[in-house]
Design an enzyme around this catalytic site. Structure first.
Site, mmCIF file in Angstrom:
data_model
loop_
_atom_site.group_PDB
_atom_site.id
_atom_site.type_symbol
_atom_site.label_atom_id
_atom_site.label_comp_id
_atom_site.label_asym_id
_atom_site.label_seq_id
_atom_site.Cartn_x
_atom_site.Cartn_y
_atom_site.Cartn_z
ATOM 1 N N ARG A 1 31.789 75.932 -47.635
ATOM 2 C CA ARG A 1 31.346 76.502 -46.351
ATOM 3 C C ARG A 1 31.971 75.740 -45.197
ATOM 4 O O ARG A 1 31.330 75.455 -44.187
ATOM 5 C CB ARG A 1 29.843 76.516 -46.235
ATOM 6 C CG ARG A 1 29.207 75.168 -46.417
ATOM 7 C CD ARG A 1 27.863 75.203 -45.817
ATOM 8 N NE ARG A 1 27.087 74.072 -46.287
ATOM 9 C CZ ARG A 1 25.872 73.847 -45.900
ATOM 10 N NH1 ARG A 1 25.303 74.657 -45.049
ATOM 11 N NH2 ARG A 1 25.213 72.820 -46.343
ATOM 12 N N LYS B 1 32.106 74.451 -39.861
ATOM 13 C CA LYS B 1 31.180 74.353 -40.993
ATOM 14 C C LYS B 1 30.201 75.520 -40.891
ATOM 15 O O LYS B 1 29.469 75.627 -39.913
ATOM 16 C CB LYS B 1 30.439 73.017 -40.969
ATOM 17 C CG LYS B 1 29.573 72.809 -42.202
ATOM 18 C CD LYS B 1 29.190 71.354 -42.359
ATOM 19 C CE LYS B 1 28.174 71.170 -43.492
ATOM 20 N NZ LYS B 1 27.758 69.772 -43.614
ATOM 21 N N ARG C 1 33.490 70.452 -36.462
ATOM 22 C CA ARG C 1 33.632 69.010 -36.677
ATOM 23 C C ARG C 1 35.090 68.617 -36.474
ATOM 24 O O ARG C 1 35.989 69.425 -36.749
ATOM 25 C CB ARG C 1 33.274 68.627 -38.111
ATOM 26 C CG ARG C 1 32.062 69.276 -38.670
ATOM 27 C CD ARG C 1 31.630 68.584 -39.933
ATOM 28 N NE ARG C 1 32.384 68.958 -41.107
ATOM 29 C CZ ARG C 1 32.000 68.664 -42.345
ATOM 30 N NH1 ARG C 1 30.893 67.978 -42.547
ATOM 31 N NH2 ARG C 1 32.717 69.031 -43.380
ATOM 32 N N ASP D 1 31.852 63.551 -53.360
ATOM 33 C CA ASP D 1 32.493 64.576 -52.526
ATOM 34 C C ASP D 1 32.095 64.422 -51.061
ATOM 35 O O ASP D 1 32.710 65.040 -50.190
ATOM 36 C CB ASP D 1 32.140 65.982 -53.022
ATOM 37 C CG ASP D 1 30.652 66.170 -53.253
ATOM 38 O OD1 ASP D 1 30.093 65.447 -54.095
ATOM 39 O OD2 ASP D 1 30.034 67.024 -52.594
ATOM 40 N N ASP E 1 29.638 64.538 -43.727
ATOM 41 C CA ASP E 1 28.705 65.510 -44.312
ATOM 42 C C ASP E 1 27.245 65.134 -44.085
ATOM 43 O O ASP E 1 26.577 64.568 -44.940
ATOM 44 C CB ASP E 1 28.977 65.720 -45.814
ATOM 45 C CG ASP E 1 30.078 66.742 -46.032
ATOM 46 O OD1 ASP E 1 30.730 67.136 -45.037
ATOM 47 O OD2 ASP E 1 30.273 67.164 -47.181
HETATM 48 P P1 AMP Z 1 26.877 69.341 -50.038
HETATM 49 O O1 AMP Z 1 25.873 68.807 -51.005
HETATM 50 O O2 AMP Z 1 26.304 70.050 -48.862
HETATM 51 O O3 AMP Z 1 27.871 68.313 -49.645
HETATM 52 O O4 AMP Z 1 27.678 70.503 -50.805
HETATM 53 C C1 AMP Z 1 28.183 70.388 -52.104
HETATM 54 C C2 AMP Z 1 29.098 71.544 -52.385
HETATM 55 O O5 AMP Z 1 28.410 72.786 -52.238
HETATM 56 C C3 AMP Z 1 30.315 71.621 -51.484
HETATM 57 O O6 AMP Z 1 31.390 72.096 -52.252
HETATM 58 C C4 AMP Z 1 29.897 72.636 -50.450
HETATM 59 O O7 AMP Z 1 30.999 73.279 -49.875
HETATM 60 C C5 AMP Z 1 29.079 73.609 -51.292
HETATM 61 N N1 AMP Z 1 28.099 74.334 -50.483
HETATM 62 C C6 AMP Z 1 26.967 73.852 -49.920
HETATM 63 N N2 AMP Z 1 26.327 74.825 -49.242
HETATM 64 C C7 AMP Z 1 27.071 75.939 -49.355
HETATM 65 C C8 AMP Z 1 26.958 77.277 -48.864
HETATM 66 N N3 AMP Z 1 25.930 77.671 -48.115
HETATM 67 N N4 AMP Z 1 27.933 78.153 -49.187
HETATM 68 C C9 AMP Z 1 28.977 77.791 -49.942
HETATM 69 N N5 AMP Z 1 29.139 76.556 -50.443
HETATM 70 C C10 AMP Z 1 28.204 75.637 -50.155
HETATM 71 MG MG MG Z 2 29.461 67.969 -48.829
#
Ligand code: AMP
Ligand code: MG
Length: 546
Positions: A121, A141, A211, A288, A298
């Site tokens: 996203r 984002k 960002r 990540d 993040d």
């Molecule tokens: P995060 O824990 O937010 O860092 O996200 C972990 C993974 O999930 C990353 O690859 C993000 O891009 C993906 N992700 C989190 N929320 C979404 C969303 N609403 N749509 C698509 N991908 C998401």
């Molecule tokens: Mg992330």
């Protein structure tokens, strides 16, 4: 030869009154690294490529909710948002030179290898070349789906977008390395989220944060090709990192890769110790979410330590193991660095030098901890060699745990405890700390005696330095913030913005620009967490669901 050379890019900028010249974009990432050959915007595994070209999905009704003028100035953008930029940052139109893409990366999530993750996203619009020559990746984002969206929608809710914008700017003004935030755009579209993953989804207003950072490379950017045995792609990514972000290390060689790792270890240790000092809990320290540049990256279910408690985490998703709790952040950083070291082994050919660099983390972190805590206590680094302050710190953590004590307010209050109080009865000695206590009535008997004993030891140590009380107070208030973006404040501001009122958000951003300075009339922005927020979802409890 590897070619991330500077290029002439677009029109030169110039400022005439009222006229903003077109902005220059470059695209070193997409030029230097292999692209996903498919341009179809559908979820897939992307192999042999560092990114996929993908455009933002336009939104119904873009509204600029916040624009950060000092970040705009860094980029050479106008002090006020223009309609053109509002549309661009909503994902509704591309400006000349923008080449949008989503990056591929993997990661270890909660201790387990999760495979390909990627910008699910997030979409980088391009690499903006500022008037001073600095280069900034500009990233949206929440701009809709990408090939990395897995089963999710690529969107973000206003609540989490606002939290990211505010916290990244607050971190910058606190002096903690971080990605920056330029803007917050409301999309006019609902986004359905289950706030606590408890089967109660609701539609919330959607938003997009812009960002900016010199690069959004993560530990996971290198882990993904390494996990697939794709050494060529790993080499290309490291070449890119060295050439664009660590030019002093020279071109890739086993020694340069070790030097790169050593630098990441140093920066990460320094970063996490700064988090500890200001009481920031990231909440999701998956690899990540770890920046290769050593900046905070993040912002999700983060929180600010209120009552001092090493086991505290704001992230409900992490409650079972408390892996990412406040007190664990340094050791988790080290574990994450180990994952990065493993990914780099194929480029070094042996593990020994990487292990040695990793082992250095503990020493670097211990030194950083001692020096940041000494600074918080107003002790001079020059005098430090003559004193072993570890017992003083151990005892401090013990008394802080004896009753719920606000981490931020404690250090501000401590600056008001003067040596003149040293001989005073316990009650008078401890009195200046009262505003940091969540249950002042509890601070009697042994608890109060514990604080008093610690304060006497502390004042004796301060006395040994011969600092004037006003000098010590100024020094302490220069490193101990008064204003941090507490979750309860975020909750109140989010509610206002959801009702269409952005004035409170503007005031909050203004307050957070000077976090170390007392700002008369703005006491409410520095107050202890109110009782209603203790168990309020979205305040003390957040989840990754945003
Ligand atoms: P995060 O824990 O937010 O860092 O996200 C972990 C993974 O999930 C990353 O690859 C993000 O891009 C993906 N992700 C989190 N929320 C979404 C969303 N609403 N749509 C698509 N991908 C998401
Ligand atoms: Mg992330």
């Amino acid at each position: 030869m590897y070619g991330v050379e500077a290029v002439a890019c677009g029109a030169r900028r110039g400022h005439k009154a009222g006229v903003t010249a077109p902005v220059s974009f470059d695209a070193r990432f997409t030029r230097a690294l292999p692209a996903d050959p498919s341009r179809e915007n559908a979820t897939r595994q992307v192999r042999g490529a560092a990114f996929s070209f993908v455009s933002p999905t336009p939104v119904a009704e873009p509204v600029m909710l916040a624009w950060v003028p000092e970040v705009a100035a860094l980029l050479g953008l106008p002090a006020e948002p223009t309609p053109e930029w509002t549309l661009a940052l909503a994902g509704n139109r591309l400006l000349p030179g923008m080449v949008p893409y989503a990056a591929a990366y993997g990661g270890h999530q909660f201790g387990n290898w999760a495979g390909q993750l990627g910008d699910g996203r997030a979409i980088t619009l391009g690499e903006l070349v500022a008037p001073d020559g600095a280069r900034w990746d500009v990233q949206l984002k929440g701009p809709g789906p990408t090939p990395y969206s897995r089963r999710a929608d690529g969107r973000a809710v206003l609540r989490s977008s606002l939290r990211e914008l505010v916290c990244s700017e607050a971190m910058f003004h606190l002096g903690v390395p971080t990605t920056r935030a330029l803007a917050l755009v409301g999309t006019g579209e609902p986004v359905v989220r289950d706030l606590l993953y408890d089967g109660n989804p609701r539609a919330e207003p959607g938003a997009i944060t812009t960002r900016v950072a010199p690069s959004f490379l993560r530990f996971g950017s290198l882990e993904l090709p390494a996990s697939r045995g794709d050494v060529r792609l790993l080499e290309q990514l490291v070449d890119y990192a060295l050439a664009t972000q660590f030019p002093a290390l020279g071109p890739r060689s086993p020694q340069a890769v070790v030097a790169l790792f050593e630098e990441v270890v140093r920066r990460t240790a320094a970063l996490v110790l700064q988090w500890q000092a200001v009481g920031f809990v990231h909440g999701v320290m998956n690899t990540d979410n770890m920046s290769l540049l050593g900046v905070t990256l993040d912002y999700g279910p983060y929180g600010w330590l209120e009552g001092f408690d090493p086991a505290w985490t704001p992230n409900t998703t992490d409650l079972p193991g408390r892996r990412y709790a406040y007190g664990n952040q340094p050791s988790v950083a080290q574990w994450n660095l180990m994952c990065l070291a493993n990914a780099l082994v194929p480029l070094v050919g042996e593990t020994k030098p990487l292990e040695a660099a990793l082992d250095a983390f503990a020493d670097v972190a211990a030194d950083a901890q001692l020096s940041t805590m000494r600074a918080k206590l107003g002790l001079s680094p020059l005098e430090a060699r003559a004193h072993d302050d570890r017992a003083l710190l151990r005892d401090l953590y013990r008394v802080l745990s004896s009753t719920e004590t606000d981490w931020t307010l404690f250090f501000r209050a401590l600056a008001d405890v003067t040596p003149a109080l040293e001989g005073a009865p316990d009650a008078a000695l401890v009195q200046p700390l009262e505003r940091a206590f969540y249950a002042p009535a509890e601070v009697v008997g042994e608890v109060r005696a514990g604080f008093a004993a610690w304060l006497r030891a502390y004042l004796a140590r301060v006395g040994a330095e011969g600092l004037e009380p006003t000098q010590r107070r100024a020094r302490m208030n220069g490193v101990n913030p008064l204003y941090v973006p507490r979750n309860a404040l975020a909750h109140t501001v989010i509610q206002a913005v959801e009702q269409g009122d952005t004035a409170l958000l503007a005031t909050w951003l203004e307050v957070l620009r000077r976090p170390y300075e007392e700002q008369p009339g703005r006491e409410a922005w520095a107050a202890r967490r109110p009782e209603w927020a203790r168990h309020q979802p979205g305040c003390s409890m957040l989840s990754c669901s945003s």
